[in-house]
Enzyme design. Structure first.
Site, short mmCIF file in Angstrom:
data_model
loop_
_atom_site.label_atom_id
_atom_site.label_comp_id
_atom_site.label_asym_id
_atom_site.label_seq_id
_atom_site.Cartn_x
_atom_site.Cartn_y
_atom_site.Cartn_z
N LYS A 75 68.87 53.17 64.44
CA LYS A 75 68.06 54.08 63.61
C LYS A 75 68.85 54.55 62.39
CE LYS A 75 64.51 55.14 63.88
NZ LYS A 75 63.38 54.42 63.24
N TYR A 94 68.34 50.12 60.58
CA TYR A 94 67.07 50.50 59.98
C TYR A 94 67.29 51.73 59.12
CZ TYR A 94 64.56 47.40 63.23
OH TYR A 94 64.09 46.31 63.92
N HIS A 96 64.47 52.81 56.36
CA HIS A 96 63.15 53.38 56.02
C HIS A 96 63.30 54.49 54.98
CE1 HIS A 96 61.34 51.11 59.28
NE2 HIS A 96 62.23 51.60 60.12
N GLU A 118 64.90 46.44 57.88
CA GLU A 118 63.46 46.26 57.66
C GLU A 118 63.10 45.56 56.37
OE1 GLU A 118 64.31 50.34 55.89
OE2 GLU A 118 64.96 49.22 57.65
N SER A 220 38.72 44.40 55.43
CA SER A 220 38.87 45.84 55.24
C SER A 220 38.44 46.28 53.84
CB SER A 220 40.31 46.27 55.50
OG SER A 220 40.43 47.67 55.39
#
Length: 372
Positions: A75, A94, A96, A118, A220
């Protein structure tokens, strides 16, 4: 290279950056690996297993960060960890960053080389280091959603698959990528009525073929999105724009009109969430309620199944860890455009365009930053 593996400290995060098998591979390549005491307890791998694989065990994260040339985590580094990063140190984990200005500012200040799992890419346009956790999170989203629909969690009191004579729950999955496909697979297995919404006709064709028509694959539009969200008992948010903040596709107005006791699992919460009313939660307190809709927004869902997640993640990350260790970060990045795409921050500069745009920061081309 000296590689450090600290114990994860995020709330209820039990994964670890490297397994004993990965350590053994790095040691066989001539590298030194330090692992923090009890770092692998959450996956059932004790210090003795790491030592047998060739690792050296240290008592604290401070010792790991002080000695390592490359930190391998799972993380994003927490504030106390970011304070221990130093100039020229490699961080591979990761990140983010797009919805997280404080973390980005700390990484800029550290002048470390920050490579995000990512945003590493592959030849097919995929995200190979995000994919295994997307598989886990997609499958877990249905487990979490099924629990959120129970009355004791303020849900509608529905069984996803129903029973003979009683209709199953309607599960609406927004996004037909890795998260969405795995969520659909689990929901169908439990007997739910499943709709997947996506804006790619090719993705919809793949979904239709993969599930032999058992999933309703819908293009969508704003109209289709609203119709199916308002009919849903459970909504799964699985939208991803690589490196960028997730678009807010489910609005506060949608939430207000949804069925009382319905549930949302926002898997995109790591990138800010695709639901306007979402906010990051933890495994300790995973849900909250807005307008009688149960929101599950845990930002590290795969941390609840750390053994499965860690081994799946290491299968994907190990070749890149070896590449960085064998060649050094600069050569490894220059030789591999896909790994270079993972570089987010280096020497105090943001080199990922999506992150720079999301946070209104200056962007520098990564090759230019590497040549400085």
């Amino acid at each position: 290279m000296i590689i450090g593996v600290p114990k994860e400290i995020k709330n209820h995060e039990y994964r670890v950056g490297m397994t004993p098998a990965s350590v053994r591979e790095l040691v066989a390549h001539g590298h030194t690996v330090y692992v923090e005491h009890n770092a692998g307890d959450g996956i059932g791998c004790g210090d003795a297993e790491y030592q047998a694989a060739g690792a050296k065990v240290l008592n604290s994260a401070a010792e790991i960060f002080a000695i390592a040339e490359m930190i391998v985590k799972v993380k994003e580094p927490q504030a106390v960890e970011r304070a221990m990063l130093r100039e020229g140190q490699i961080l591979f984990t990761y990140l983010h960053l797009a919805p997280d200005l404080p973390q980005t500012e700390d990484l800029i200040k550290s002048k470390a080389i920050c490579i995000a799992y990512e945003t590493v890419t592959d030849n097919r346009g995929g995200l190979p280091l995000l994919a295994p956790m997307s598989e886990v999170a997609g499958r877990m989203s249905i487990q979490a959603g099924a629990r959120a629909l129970e009355k004791s969690c303020a849900g509608r009191g529905m069984l996803l698959g129903g029973v003979p004579g009683v209709e199953p729950a309607k599960v609406v999955v927004i996004g037909g990528g890795m998260v969405g496909t795995n969520a659909a697979q689990m929901a169908i297995g439990l007997g739910a009525d499943v709709v997947v919404l996506d804006r790619s006709v090719d993705v919809l064709r793949r979904i239709n073929a993969q599930f032999n028509g058992a999933v309703k694959a819908i293009y969508s539009t704003a109209d289709a999105l609203e119709k199916h969200i308002l009919e849903a008992d459970l909504v799964i948010g699985g939208v991803l724009i690589p490196g960028a903040a997730a678009p807010k596709l489910v609005t506060r107005e949608h939430i207000r009109k949804m069925k009382a006791g319905s549930a949302i699992v926002d898997v995109a919460i790591d990138q800010g969430g695709c639901v306007e009313t979402s906010r990051a939660t933890t495994h300790a307190e995973p849900t909250f309620i807005v307008d009688d809709v149960v929101h599950y927004c845990v930002a590290n869902m795969p941390g609840a199944v750390p053994r499965t997640s860690t081994f799946a993640l290491n299968n994907a990350t190990l070749p890149f860890i070896i590449k960085l260790a064998n060649k050094g970060y600069k050569q490894a990045l220059l030789d591999d455009q896909h790994l270079l795409n993972g570089l987010n921050v280096i020497n105090g500069q943001v080199v990922n365009q999506h992150v720079a745009e999301a946070l209104n920061l200056s962007y520098v081309d990564p090759r230019q930053a590497l040549s400085a």
